[in-house]
Design a protein around this motif. Structure first.
Motif, PDB file in Angstrom:
ATOM      1  N   ILE A 267      52.262 -24.880   4.570  1.00  0.00           N
ATOM      2  CA  ILE A 267      52.136 -23.440   4.808  1.00  0.00           C
ATOM      3  C   ILE A 267      51.735 -23.169   6.259  1.00  0.00           C
ATOM      4  O   ILE A 267      52.240 -22.243   6.908  1.00  0.00           O
ATOM      5  N   LEU A 268      50.827 -23.991   6.785  1.00  0.00           N
ATOM      6  CA  LEU A 268      50.264 -23.727   8.105  1.00  0.00           C
ATOM      7  C   LEU A 268      51.212 -24.067   9.254  1.00  0.00           C
ATOM      8  O   LEU A 268      51.134 -23.444  10.324  1.00  0.00           O
ATOM      9  N   THR A 269      52.109 -25.028   9.075  1.00  0.00           N
ATOM     10  CA  THR A 269      52.948 -25.494  10.187  1.00  0.00           C
ATOM     11  C   THR A 269      53.768 -24.374  10.835  1.00  0.00           C
ATOM     12  O   THR A 269      53.731 -24.218  12.063  1.00  0.00           O
ATOM     13  N   PRO A 270      54.516 -23.574  10.070  1.00  0.00           N
ATOM     14  CA  PRO A 270      55.255 -22.479  10.730  1.00  0.00           C
ATOM     15  C   PRO A 270      54.328 -21.450  11.373  1.00  0.00           C
ATOM     16  O   PRO A 270      54.661 -20.856  12.402  1.00  0.00           O
ATOM     17  N   LEU A 271      53.136 -21.249  10.788  1.00  0.00           N
ATOM     18  CA  LEU A 271      52.183 -20.314  11.377  1.00  0.00           C
ATOM     19  C   LEU A 271      51.650 -20.863  12.698  1.00  0.00           C
ATOM     20  O   LEU A 271      51.443 -20.115  13.664  1.00  0.00           O
ATOM     21  N   ALA A 272      51.449 -22.183  12.734  1.00  0.00           N
ATOM     22  CA  ALA A 272      50.960 -22.815  13.956  1.00  0.00           C
ATOM     23  C   ALA A 272      51.973 -22.667  15.087  1.00  0.00           C
ATOM     24  O   ALA A 272      51.603 -22.483  16.256  1.00  0.00           O
ATOM     25  N   ARG A 273      53.251 -22.752  14.750  1.00  0.00           N
ATOM     26  CA  ARG A 273      54.289 -22.560  15.772  1.00  0.00           C
ATOM     27  C   ARG A 273      54.276 -21.106  16.273  1.00  0.00           C
ATOM     28  O   ARG A 273      54.387 -20.842  17.473  1.00  0.00           O
ATOM     29  N   LYS A 274      54.117 -20.169  15.351  1.00  0.00           N
ATOM     30  CA  LYS A 274      54.125 -18.752  15.720  1.00  0.00           C
ATOM     31  C   LYS A 274      52.949 -18.400  16.624  1.00  0.00           C
ATOM     32  O   LYS A 274      53.109 -17.631  17.586  1.00  0.00           O
ATOM     33  N   PHE A 275      51.793 -18.956  16.329  1.00  0.00           N
ATOM     34  CA  PHE A 275      50.591 -18.579  17.067  1.00  0.00           C
ATOM     35  C   PHE A 275      50.169 -19.622  18.101  1.00  0.00           C
ATOM     36  O   PHE A 275      49.040 -19.596  18.589  1.00  0.00           O
ATOM     37  N   LYS A 276      51.051 -20.535  18.454  1.00  0.00           N
ATOM     38  CA  LYS A 276      50.739 -21.591  19.412  1.00  0.00           C
ATOM     39  C   LYS A 276      50.287 -20.994  20.740  1.00  0.00           C
ATOM     40  O   LYS A 276      50.905 -20.072  21.273  1.00  0.00           O
ATOM     41  N   THR A 327      51.465 -15.359   2.991  1.00  0.00           N
ATOM     42  CA  THR A 327      51.529 -13.939   3.362  1.00  0.00           C
ATOM     43  C   THR A 327      50.164 -13.427   3.810  1.00  0.00           C
ATOM     44  O   THR A 327      50.047 -12.712   4.816  1.00  0.00           O
ATOM     45  N   GLY A 328      49.137 -13.812   3.074  1.00  0.00           N
ATOM     46  CA  GLY A 328      47.779 -13.380   3.406  1.00  0.00           C
ATOM     47  C   GLY A 328      47.326 -13.931   4.750  1.00  0.00           C
ATOM     48  O   GLY A 328      46.681 -13.229   5.539  1.00  0.00           O
ATOM     49  N   LEU A 329      47.690 -15.193   5.033  1.00  0.00           N
ATOM     50  CA  LEU A 329      47.299 -15.812   6.299  1.00  0.00           C
ATOM     51  C   LEU A 329      48.016 -15.158   7.476  1.00  0.00           C
ATOM     52  O   LEU A 329      47.416 -14.921   8.527  1.00  0.00           O
ATOM     53  N   ILE A 330      49.312 -14.880   7.299  1.00  0.00           N
ATOM     54  CA  ILE A 330      50.066 -14.215   8.371  1.00  0.00           C
ATOM     55  C   ILE A 330      49.428 -12.874   8.714  1.00  0.00           C
ATOM     56  O   ILE A 330      49.224 -12.539   9.882  1.00  0.00           O
ATOM     57  N   GLU A 331      49.104 -12.107   7.683  1.00  0.00           N
ATOM     58  CA  GLU A 331      48.495 -10.791   7.892  1.00  0.00           C
ATOM     59  C   GLU A 331      47.151 -10.920   8.594  1.00  0.00           C
ATOM     60  O   GLU A 331      46.840 -10.177   9.533  1.00  0.00           O
ATOM     61  N   PHE A 332      46.337 -11.887   8.147  1.00  0.00           N
ATOM     62  CA  PHE A 332      45.007 -12.100   8.717  1.00  0.00           C
ATOM     63  C   PHE A 332      45.114 -12.532  10.187  1.00  0.00           C
ATOM     64  O   PHE A 332      44.407 -11.998  11.052  1.00  0.00           O
ATOM     65  N   LEU A 333      46.013 -13.481  10.482  1.00  0.00           N
ATOM     66  CA  LEU A 333      46.170 -13.981  11.843  1.00  0.00           C
ATOM     67  C   LEU A 333      46.739 -12.918  12.770  1.00  0.00           C
ATOM     68  O   LEU A 333      46.325 -12.805  13.931  1.00  0.00           O
ATOM     69  N   ASP A 334      47.693 -12.144  12.273  1.00  0.00           N
ATOM     70  CA  ASP A 334      48.257 -11.046  13.075  1.00  0.00           C
ATOM     71  C   ASP A 334      47.169 -10.044  13.461  1.00  0.00           C
ATOM     72  O   ASP A 334      47.088  -9.588  14.612  1.00  0.00           O
ATOM     73  N   LYS A 335      46.352  -9.686  12.490  1.00  0.00           N
ATOM     74  CA  LYS A 335      45.271  -8.732  12.758  1.00  0.00           C
ATOM     75  C   LYS A 335      44.254  -9.321  13.740  1.00  0.00           C
ATOM     76  O   LYS A 335      43.742  -8.615  14.615  1.00  0.00           O
ATOM     77  N   PHE A 336      43.971 -10.612  13.608  1.00  0.00           N
ATOM     78  CA  PHE A 336      43.014 -11.252  14.515  1.00  0.00           C
ATOM     79  C   PHE A 336      43.529 -11.204  15.952  1.00  0.00           C
ATOM     80  O   PHE A 336      42.794 -10.824  16.874  1.00  0.00           O
ATOM     81  N   VAL A 337      44.784 -11.574  16.156  1.00  0.00           N
ATOM     82  CA  VAL A 337      45.375 -11.571  17.498  1.00  0.00           C
ATOM     83  C   VAL A 337      45.387 -10.160  18.076  1.00  0.00           C
ATOM     84  O   VAL A 337      45.181  -9.959  19.280  1.00  0.00           O
TER      85      VAL A 337
END
Length: 495
Positions: A267-276, A327-337
């Motif tokens: 789950i985290l790998t594509p998110l890590a690429r997005k937020f690298k 989905t929850g992680l994407i939303e949380f990370l987007d809001k954090f950034v």
């Protein structure tokens, strides 16, 4: 002639095992440093507990280096005997380790761990050129395989070479750097235009990443730091420092078994690429390091997710009442950034009245007390379970009492402490007790205390680095002397 058993034993007690660590004095230091191209020098005190713990590791490292890399020397200086020499080299705490390079003026602090293998590895890297010259295809290919992460520069001008050399010098303790001016090697590497910098790595499925930014030192340093960290790594003793030093917020996912980890890594790998470059994502073993969840304001319930801003030390926690989903992680990370997530602040209740002698700081009163621009603030970050903190307490209280009971001192200086595990403070505290001085008028540049834990040493530290240059102990002694004289006069009157 036969020796008796007793005489043999007596003779054996006079034998001192040869040491591979050189003991230096003021008379021998300069010559020894000049005659050896690379020396690690330990400035120590015999009474220092950390020095005693280091001693066998340091000795073992010296022996290994003597056998395998004889050009690297390890030395030690007893600062109780050579105080002037130690002062000359800016020694304020023990042990202090510094790297010296022969006749050059280059002196740098030792930044490795205090274990034999770490000392050896660090010093071997120090012995190599900051940049290895890659002259042909064979050396180029071997260098690319020399470590799991290496950086290679392809150049055709001196200015680019010099810029790259500055980057390599800054990061030489962490990564290997190579460079070539051979156009054919650049072409073979698929480089169409020089100058170019490429990170070669053996993880994340990316065997190489080409730097795309402007050719400036700070940007190149950040590029190397970002690319050296796996997309989804694991937080542990060997990796924690690199995550913190990257300066990028660190997101922890606590998992308690291998299967759970594998599922979340997917789950985290594509998110890590997005937020690298914006957030580092990593798992952490909840079974081994679950207690660290408390430091992130999480309950010890798994899985759990939180982000630590490694610069401000603020923590941002994912709702533990909700399931952790992609989905929850994407939303949380987007809001954090975007800056739309509020930090979770842990703070004790401040005392209604500060009764002294040491001012109590909490997370909610930190700015008011520590960042008071009119005062030099000496603050101790402690833990209630820390034995060293308990030993320091009476001495720290003594220092605080002198300040607390003197109106002039109290208007200029605050002696404070904070229960760090129970209060979120914007400081990087990696051990207890940690002591820092926040000088009046310069709160952005706190000074770390590394001296021995005596009242006089703490007073000297405040005197040296504080704005007001006050010797607290001297003021206390003067006050005591005046009080004693008053007492004598009162006794005389009664007589």
């Amino acid at each position: 002639m036969k020796l008796s058993l007793i005489s043999v034993l007596l003779a054996s007690t006079s034998i001192v095992l040869a040491s591979d660590v050189f003991s230096l004095t003021a008379d021998s230091f300069d010559q020894f440093i000049a005659e050896n191209s690379l020396t690690l020098a330990e400035f120590f005190a015999p009474w220092c507990g950390h020095c005693k713990a280091l001693a066998p590791e340091y000795e073992q490292a010296a022996t290994i280096l003597k056998d395998q890399h004889p050009g690297i020397k390890l030395a030690k200086i007893d600062c109780t005997q050579e105080s002037e020499l130690c002062n000359q080299h800016g020694v304020e705490g023990f042990p202090t380790l510094k790297v010296f390079r022969g006749n050059s003026d280059s002196v740098s602090p030792y930044a490795g761990q205090r274990k034999a293998d770490s000392i050896v590895s660090y010093m071997v890297k120090q012995s190599l050129p900051a940049v290895s010259l890659l002259a042909d295809k064979d050396s180029h290919e071997k260098f690319k395989q020399a470590d799991s992460f290496v950086v290679v520069g392809y150049f055709a001008d001196q200015q680019s070479n010099n810029t790259f050399a500055q980057v390599a010098d800054t990061l030489r303790d962490h990564f290997l750097f190579g460079a070539t001016n051979d156009e054919s090697l650049a072409q073979a590497a698929g480089i169409e235009q020089v100058p170019a910098v490429v990170a070669y790595k053996k993880f994340d499925g990316d065997d190489r990443v080409v730097y795309q930014g402007e050719f400036v030192v700070d940007d190149l340093i950040q590029f190397a730091k970002i690319e050296s960290i796996p997309l989804v790594g694991e937080v542990g003793p060997a990796t924690y420092a690199s995550y913190i030093e990257s300066g990028i917020p660190l997101a922890y996912l606590f998992v308690d078994n291998g299967k759970q980890k594998a599922e979340f890594v997917e789950i985290l790998t594509p998110l890590a690429r997005k937020f690298k470059g914006k957030i580092n994502l990593a798992t952490i073993n909840a079974t081994t390091f679950g207690q660290h969840a408390d430091n992130l304001n999480l309950k010890q319930q798994w899985p759990a997710f939180a982000i630590q801003d490694v610069v401000s030390n603020f923590k941002y926690t994912y709702d533990q009442a909700s399931e952790i989903t992609a989905t929850g992680l994407i939303e949380f990370l987007d809001k954090f950034v975007a800056g739309d997530v509020n930090p979770t602040i842990k703070s004790q209740e401040p005392p209604e009245v500060q009764e002294g002698p040491v001012t109590i700081v909490t997370a909610n009163t930190y700015d008011e007390i520590v960042l008071d621009d009119d005062k030099d603030v000496l603050i101790e970050f402690y833990a209630t379970w820390c034995g060293h903190c308990k030993n320091l307490a009476p001495k720290y209280d003594e220092l605080g009492s002198i300040v607390w009971n003197d109106a002039d001192l109290k208007s200029k200086i605050t002696i404070a402490k904070v229960d760090a595990p129970n209060n979120d403070v914007p400081d990087d505290v990696r051990g207890f007790p940690t002591i820092k001085l926040y000088p009046a008028g310069d709160k952005e540049n706190p000074v770390d205390y590394e001296g021995d834990r005596t009242v006089q040493s703490l007073s000297d530290f405040v005197n040296k680095y504080g704005k007001y240059k006050v010797d607290i102990v001297a003021v206390g002694e003067k006050t005591t002397l005046v009080d004693d004289e008053d007492d004598e006069e009162e006794v005389h009157d009664e007589l």
